[in-house]
Design a protein around this motif. Structure first.
Motif, PDB file in Angstrom:
ATOM      1  N   SER A  58       0.853  -1.211   0.011  1.00  0.00           N
ATOM      2  CA  SER A  58      -0.102  -0.091   0.080  1.00  0.00           C
ATOM      3  C   SER A  58       0.838   1.316   0.020  1.00  0.00           C
ATOM      4  N   LYS A  59       0.169   2.317  -0.786  1.00  0.00           N
ATOM      5  CA  LYS A  59       0.836   3.430  -0.833  1.00  0.00           C
ATOM      6  C   LYS A  59       0.411   4.273   0.570  1.00  0.00           C
ATOM      7  N   PRO A  60       0.969   5.364   0.952  1.00  0.00           N
ATOM      8  CA  PRO A  60       0.738   6.130   2.021  1.00  0.00           C
ATOM      9  C   PRO A  60      -0.723   6.805   1.693  1.00  0.00           C
ATOM     10  N   GLY A  61      -1.754   6.549   2.589  1.00  0.00           N
ATOM     11  CA  GLY A  61      -3.043   6.912   2.539  1.00  0.00           C
ATOM     12  C   GLY A  61      -3.937   6.042   1.668  1.00  0.00           C
ATOM     13  N   GLU A  62      -3.426   4.741   1.312  1.00  0.00           N
ATOM     14  CA  GLU A  62      -4.163   3.897   0.828  1.00  0.00           C
ATOM     15  C   GLU A  62      -4.520   2.771   2.081  1.00  0.00           C
ATOM     16  N   ASP A  63      -5.734   2.238   1.706  1.00  0.00           N
ATOM     17  CA  ASP A  63      -6.280   1.289   2.555  1.00  0.00           C
ATOM     18  C   ASP A  63      -5.442   0.227   2.489  1.00  0.00           C
ATOM     19  N   PRO A  64      -4.593  -0.422   3.782  1.00  0.00           N
ATOM     20  CA  PRO A  64      -3.675  -1.497   3.642  1.00  0.00           C
ATOM     21  C   PRO A  64      -4.482  -3.009   3.413  1.00  0.00           C
ATOM     22  N   ASP A  65      -5.793  -2.923   3.798  1.00  0.00           N
ATOM     23  CA  ASP A  65      -6.438  -4.109   3.429  1.00  0.00           C
ATOM     24  C   ASP A  65      -7.872  -4.030   2.950  1.00  0.00           C
ATOM     25  N   PRO A  66      -7.751  -3.391   1.452  1.00  0.00           N
ATOM     26  CA  PRO A  66      -8.856  -3.168   0.910  1.00  0.00           C
ATOM     27  C   PRO A  66      -9.779  -4.286   0.510  1.00  0.00           C
ATOM     28  N   VAL A  67     -10.971  -3.831   0.156  1.00  0.00           N
ATOM     29  CA  VAL A  67     -12.242  -4.981  -0.546  1.00  0.00           C
ATOM     30  C   VAL A  67     -12.277  -4.739  -1.741  1.00  0.00           C
ATOM     31  N   CYS A  68     -12.868  -5.294  -2.666  1.00  0.00           N
ATOM     32  CA  CYS A  68     -13.205  -5.426  -3.986  1.00  0.00           C
ATOM     33  C   CYS A  68     -14.693  -4.833  -4.101  1.00  0.00           C
ATOM     34  N   ASP A  69     -14.707  -3.457  -3.870  1.00  0.00           N
ATOM     35  CA  ASP A  69     -16.156  -2.780  -3.833  1.00  0.00           C
ATOM     36  C   ASP A  69     -16.541  -2.229  -5.299  1.00  0.00           C
ATOM     37  N   LYS A  70     -15.588  -2.562  -6.281  1.00  0.00           N
ATOM     38  CA  LYS A  70     -15.834  -2.077  -7.342  1.00  0.00           C
ATOM     39  C   LYS A  70     -16.274  -3.405  -8.398  1.00  0.00           C
ATOM     40  N   CYS A  71     -15.991  -4.532  -7.738  1.00  0.00           N
ATOM     41  CA  CYS A  71     -16.514  -5.839  -8.547  1.00  0.00           C
ATOM     42  C   CYS A  71     -17.995  -5.709  -8.833  1.00  0.00           C
ATOM     43  N   SER A  72     -18.272  -6.363  -9.778  1.00  0.00           N
ATOM     44  CA  SER A  72     -19.853  -6.550  -9.980  1.00  0.00           C
ATOM     45  C   SER A  72     -20.433  -7.157  -8.863  1.00  0.00           C
ATOM     46  N   ASN A  73     -21.684  -6.817  -8.532  1.00  0.00           N
ATOM     47  CA  ASN A  73     -22.500  -7.284  -7.520  1.00  0.00           C
ATOM     48  C   ASN A  73     -22.868  -8.802  -7.678  1.00  0.00           C
ATOM     49  N   ASP A  74     -22.626  -9.275  -8.859  1.00  0.00           N
ATOM     50  CA  ASP A  74     -22.970 -10.620  -9.099  1.00  0.00           C
ATOM     51  C   ASP A  74     -21.777 -11.521  -9.079  1.00  0.00           C
ATOM     52  N   ASP A  75     -20.538 -10.899  -8.966  1.00  0.00           N
ATOM     53  CA  ASP A  75     -19.412 -11.423  -8.660  1.00  0.00           C
ATOM     54  C   ASP A  75     -19.180 -12.005  -7.304  1.00  0.00           C
ATOM     55  N   PRO A  76     -18.905 -13.179  -7.002  1.00  0.00           N
ATOM     56  CA  PRO A  76     -18.843 -13.614  -5.389  1.00  0.00           C
ATOM     57  C   PRO A  76     -17.321 -12.856  -4.873  1.00  0.00           C
ATOM     58  N   ARG A  77     -16.800 -12.246  -5.494  1.00  0.00           N
ATOM     59  CA  ARG A  77     -15.701 -11.591  -4.831  1.00  0.00           C
ATOM     60  C   ARG A  77     -16.207  -9.945  -4.588  1.00  0.00           C
ATOM     61  N   PHE A  78     -17.465  -9.590  -4.925  1.00  0.00           N
ATOM     62  CA  PHE A  78     -17.832  -8.368  -4.274  1.00  0.00           C
ATOM     63  C   PHE A  78     -17.680  -8.199  -3.126  1.00  0.00           C
ATOM     64  N   ASN A  79     -17.256  -6.932  -2.615  1.00  0.00           N
ATOM     65  CA  ASN A  79     -17.155  -6.595  -1.120  1.00  0.00           C
ATOM     66  C   ASN A  79     -16.114  -7.570  -0.185  1.00  0.00           C
ATOM     67  N   GLN A  80     -15.549  -8.442  -0.957  1.00  0.00           N
ATOM     68  CA  GLN A  80     -14.246  -9.251  -0.390  1.00  0.00           C
ATOM     69  C   GLN A  80     -13.150  -8.670  -0.329  1.00  0.00           C
ATOM     70  N   LYS A  81     -12.311  -9.126   0.872  1.00  0.00           N
ATOM     71  CA  LYS A  81     -10.922  -8.810   0.841  1.00  0.00           C
ATOM     72  C   LYS A  81     -10.076  -9.026  -0.196  1.00  0.00           C
ATOM     73  N   VAL A  82      -9.286  -8.229  -0.848  1.00  0.00           N
ATOM     74  CA  VAL A  82      -8.411  -8.490  -1.925  1.00  0.00           C
ATOM     75  C   VAL A  82      -7.445  -9.402  -1.508  1.00  0.00           C
ATOM     76  N   ILE A  83      -6.797  -9.188  -0.310  1.00  0.00           N
ATOM     77  CA  ILE A  83      -5.777 -10.190   0.193  1.00  0.00           C
ATOM     78  C   ILE A  83      -6.685 -11.323   0.354  1.00  0.00           C
ATOM     79  N   GLY A  84      -6.051 -12.587  -0.251  1.00  0.00           N
ATOM     80  CA  GLY A  84      -6.541 -13.841  -0.251  1.00  0.00           C
ATOM     81  C   GLY A  84      -7.330 -14.276  -1.228  1.00  0.00           C
ATOM     82  N   MET A  85      -7.759 -13.146  -2.141  1.00  0.00           N
ATOM     83  CA  MET A  85      -8.517 -13.110  -3.160  1.00  0.00           C
ATOM     84  C   MET A  85      -7.974 -13.818  -4.520  1.00  0.00           C
TER      85      MET A  85
END
Length: 140
Positions: A58-85
């Motif tokens: 992560s760069k300064p000011g970025e979320d160090p543990d983001p979620v995929c909030d821009k994924c399509s709602n019908d994608d099972p990864r929607f709102n899931q943590k990127v780490i481990g995805m």
């Protein structure tokens, strides 16, 4: 008998070597800054290859543990943590390339057709959207 066993071991060993070329941990590099962005671990399951994010730089000011909030709602990864995805899915070895897979860009939530290939100890990762494409370099 020993000769047949030795030949069988060589065939199995070469088969494993073919699959293990891209298997491992790769560091994705930011297209603009040239800085590391994440570490993706590529694994093989029944002849197909998959990649999972195991670390984010992560760069300064970025979320160090983001979620995929821009994924399509019908994608099972929607709102899931990127780490481990799992962002790289179902690549199949095709000659010198691994193709017919898909890759998710968690930053914009888009899924692209994908192929990868090795080029002098780096992994070239290309995502396609229609006739357009973008290629990234991943390093081990």
């Amino acid at each position: 008998m020993i000769k047949a066993l030795f030949t069988a071991l060589l065939l199995v060993g070469s088969h494993i070597t073919l699959f293990s070329q891209i298997v491992g941990k790769w560091t994705s590099i930011d297209d603009n800054s040239g800085e590391p962005r994440s570490i993706i671990e590529i694994t093989e399951h029944t002849g197909k290859f998959f990649g999972k994010v195991i670390k984010i730089y992560s760069k300064p000011g970025e979320d160090p543990d983001p979620v995929c909030d821009k994924c399509s709602n019908d994608d099972p990864r929607f709102n899931q943590k990127v780490i481990g995805m799992e962002i790289l899915q179902e690549l199949v070895k095709d000659g010198e390339e691994y193709s017919n897979g898909h890759i998710l860009d968690p930053e914009n939530g888009k899924v692209y057709r994908c192929k990868v290939w090795l080029e002098r100890k780096v992994l070239k990762v290309r995502g396609y959207w229609g006739p357009f494409f973008r290629t990234q370099t991943w390093r081990q």
